[in-house]
Design an enzyme around this catalytic site. Structure first.
Site, mmCIF file in Angstrom:
data_model
loop_
_atom_site.group_PDB
_atom_site.id
_atom_site.type_symbol
_atom_site.label_atom_id
_atom_site.label_comp_id
_atom_site.label_asym_id
_atom_site.label_seq_id
_atom_site.Cartn_x
_atom_site.Cartn_y
_atom_site.Cartn_z
ATOM 1 N N GLY A 153 -1.445 7.169 -2.651
ATOM 2 C CA GLY A 153 -2.774 7.127 -2.043
ATOM 3 C C GLY A 153 -3.610 5.937 -2.473
ATOM 4 C CG ASN A 154 -5.220 2.972 -5.132
ATOM 5 O OD1 ASN A 154 -5.825 2.237 -4.355
ATOM 6 N ND2 ASN A 154 -5.569 3.102 -6.407
ATOM 7 C CG HIS A 200 -1.810 1.194 1.262
ATOM 8 N ND1 HIS A 200 -3.120 1.145 0.826
ATOM 9 C CD2 HIS A 200 -1.596 2.475 1.623
ATOM 10 C CE1 HIS A 200 -3.666 2.338 0.938
ATOM 11 N NE2 HIS A 200 -2.770 3.165 1.423
ATOM 12 C CB CYS A 201 2.183 3.288 -2.580
ATOM 13 S SG CYS A 201 3.434 4.559 -2.777
ATOM 14 N N PRO A 202 1.350 5.072 0.389
ATOM 15 C CG PRO A 202 2.442 5.772 2.326
ATOM 16 C CD PRO A 202 2.347 4.648 1.368
#
Lengths: 143, 398
Positions: B172-173, B167-169
């Site tokens: 944002g997804n 999950h890559c902040p």
């Protein structure tokens, strides 16, 4: 006299007796394939060969969709060069095959499954996880 | 008296479980926390604006007009890839409907046999053989499915994602099967853009300093200092990340598998998905078929606000018409005439359930949701979902 059952009639008249879920077959990796094992619940309703033929054809269609060949590579490279804007006007190969699959399932339902009181659900509606076979109550026995 | 049926146009995305936000009537799908994504946008757009404002006029005249042109193209490509990664469905697996969940529970019961009272039931695992390797498929208590191989449940988005990477902040997804190549192209093009801007900043400063002196140059183009700072720090992280993902792609592995150590170590299973050929692995991941979203976001749900009981009006089966059109499916479960013989095992994720939950199986982890393992290979952006296996693997490796 043969009655032609339409899907609409099926849904309105018959009650659902049970549902069988054909699971995915992962022996060849993450490619979308379904198990061809014949579920015991369908033994009284449909011929084993017929059912296996349907699942095998579906498997072949999905294999065609996910095939890693020159076509998919060319499509991938072209899309990348256009920053994937080409998909705004063009349909992907996978989507084209999914339409073929939907048509095939519709056709199978009309010809084979609905007359036997069964209904196949397109796996895409279940997240490509299962092939849902709905078994309707056999009205012909109760009449 | 006729029942009044008011059909309100509700799209399926409005009823989807999971912690996603949807925009543009279901066309855009993101995680809930978008703060870091806005920061990413601000940094990229901000730095590029400064570049176009301060460096480009000088360089276009003194070196070549191709420089700003190429910068614009690169910038547009970076933005396109970022937005594509952020806005698309990463490969979310829809949760099992009631009948499917029940069917699976019955299968599990049948497989486990009779568990003596007081004893914990065995963990829900299905073994499959993939390319002559045994792979364990774990059961997801939230989604009520056995996760396909390489799928994982993202605790931040509360969804099972196929070929879950991380999950890559920053975008944002989640990064999964459907948007991994866009993510990779984003990091790659961002690396190129950062290197490009950094290089031409240096060139610009050098060229101007020759004429006017170093301090005067900085006074005339203050943006340069800011740009160099941002580019310098970005370079290390983004280029490192690109390198890491290039390594993963060449081995056909995901970040999640790498962190858990699924395919490393002598006693562990070898990666059954790798073609054992770097070129083939790269081709499959980057140029493979574009998978469609199996989450029907924009399909219409028919909600009847009718006066009598809903059972009379709602049909219970789904249609098999072409999947591309907005086929309707009833939200009511099918009234089954044959009741399942096995008792439903309560799900500890359903707080409404009055039944006491059975003690958590070994799969559930008590560790905190977000962890940053201190391994040197781990990129600073990875926030994988954790479960017992991760913590166990970490204990083994450290």
């Amino acid at each position: 006299m043969a009655e032609t059952h339409s899907l609409q009639d099926m849904r309105q008249q018959a009650a659902v007796a049970a549902k069988v879920f054909i699971q995915r077959d992962y022996t060849n990796g993450t490619v979308c394939q379904f198990q061809t094992k014949f579920p015991s619940e369908l033994e009284t309703r449909i011929d084993k060969q017929q059912f296996e033929e349907t699942v095998r054809t579906l498997n072949n269609l999905y294999a065609e969709a996910e095939k890693l060949g020159s076509q998919s590579y060319i499509e991938g490279c072209l899309a990348c060069l256009t920053a994937y804007t080409v998909f705004l006007c063009m349909e992907t190969h996978y989507e084209k095959v999914l339409k073929k699959i939907a048509k095939y399932i519709q056709e199978q339902n009309d010809k084979i499954y609905t007359p036997r009181g069964l209904l196949l659900t397109d796996p895409i509606e279940r997240g490509l996880r299962v092939v849902e076979v709905t078994i309707f109550e056999d009205r012909s026995l109760t009449r | 008296m006729s029942a009044v049926m008011i059909t309100r146009k509700v799209r399926k995305w409005e009823k989807l479980p999971g912690k996603n936000t949807f925009c543009c009537d279901g066309r855009v799908m993101m995680a809930r926390q978008k703060g870091v994504f806005y920061l990413t946008l601000f940094l990229i757009v901000g730095t590029c604006s400064l570049f176009f404002a301060f460096e480009c006029p000088y360089l276009a005249v003194h070196l070549s007009p191709a420089i700003p042109v190429f910068a614009v193209l690169l910038f547009l490509f970076v933005m396109a890839m970022l937005l594509r990664t952020s806005f698309s469905d990463p490969g979310v697996l829809p949760r099992a409907l009631q009948e499917e969940a029940t069917f699976i529970e019955m299968e599990i019961e049948a497989a486990n046999g009779n568990v003596p009272a007081g004893q914990r039931p065995p963990p829900r695992i299905r073994n499959v053989q993939i390319n002559n390797q045994i792979v364990k498929l774990k059961y997801c208590y939230t989604c009520k499915i056995f996760r396909p191989p390489r799928a994982s449940h993202c605790s931040i988005c509360d969804n099972c994602v196929d070929r879950f990477d991380h999950h890559c902040p920053w975008v944002g997804n989640c990064v999964g099967k459907r948007n991994y190549r866009y993510f990779y192209l984003f990091t790659m093009s961002l690396s190129l853009l950062t290197i490009y801007i950094f290089t031409f900043n240096i060139v610009h400063v050098v060229m101007r300093s020759v004429d006017k002196g170093f301090l005067n140059t900085l006074k005339e183009t203050p943006g340069t200092v800011l740009e160099v700072l941002v580019c310098f720090f970005t370079l290390w992280s983004v280029v490192g990340l690109t390198g890491f993902h290039t390594y993963l792609i060449s081995l056909n592995q995901t970040t999640n598998e790498d962190i858990k150590g699924s395919w490393s170590g002598k006693n562990r299973v070898q990666n059954p998905y790798s073609h054992k050929n770097i070129v083939k692995n790269c081709c499959e991941v980057l140029c493979g078929p574009t998978y469609p979203s199996v989450l029907d976001r924009r399909g219409l749900m028919h909600e009847d606000s009718s006066v009598p009981a809903a059972s009379a009006t709602c049909t219970t089966t789904t249609t098999t018409t072409s999947s591309s059109c907005s086929s309707s499916s009833s939200s009511n479960p099918v009234p089954q005439t044959t009741k399942p013989t096995a008792p439903l095992i309560p799900n500890e994720h359903t707080p409404d359930d009055a039944k006491p939950s059975i003690a958590a199986s070994a799969e559930r982890s008590p560790s905190p949701k977000e962890e940053h393992p201190p391994a040197s290979k781990v990129p600073p952006l990875a926030s994988p979902e954790t479960d017992a296996e991760t913590s166990l693997a970490k204990d083994k490796t450290h």
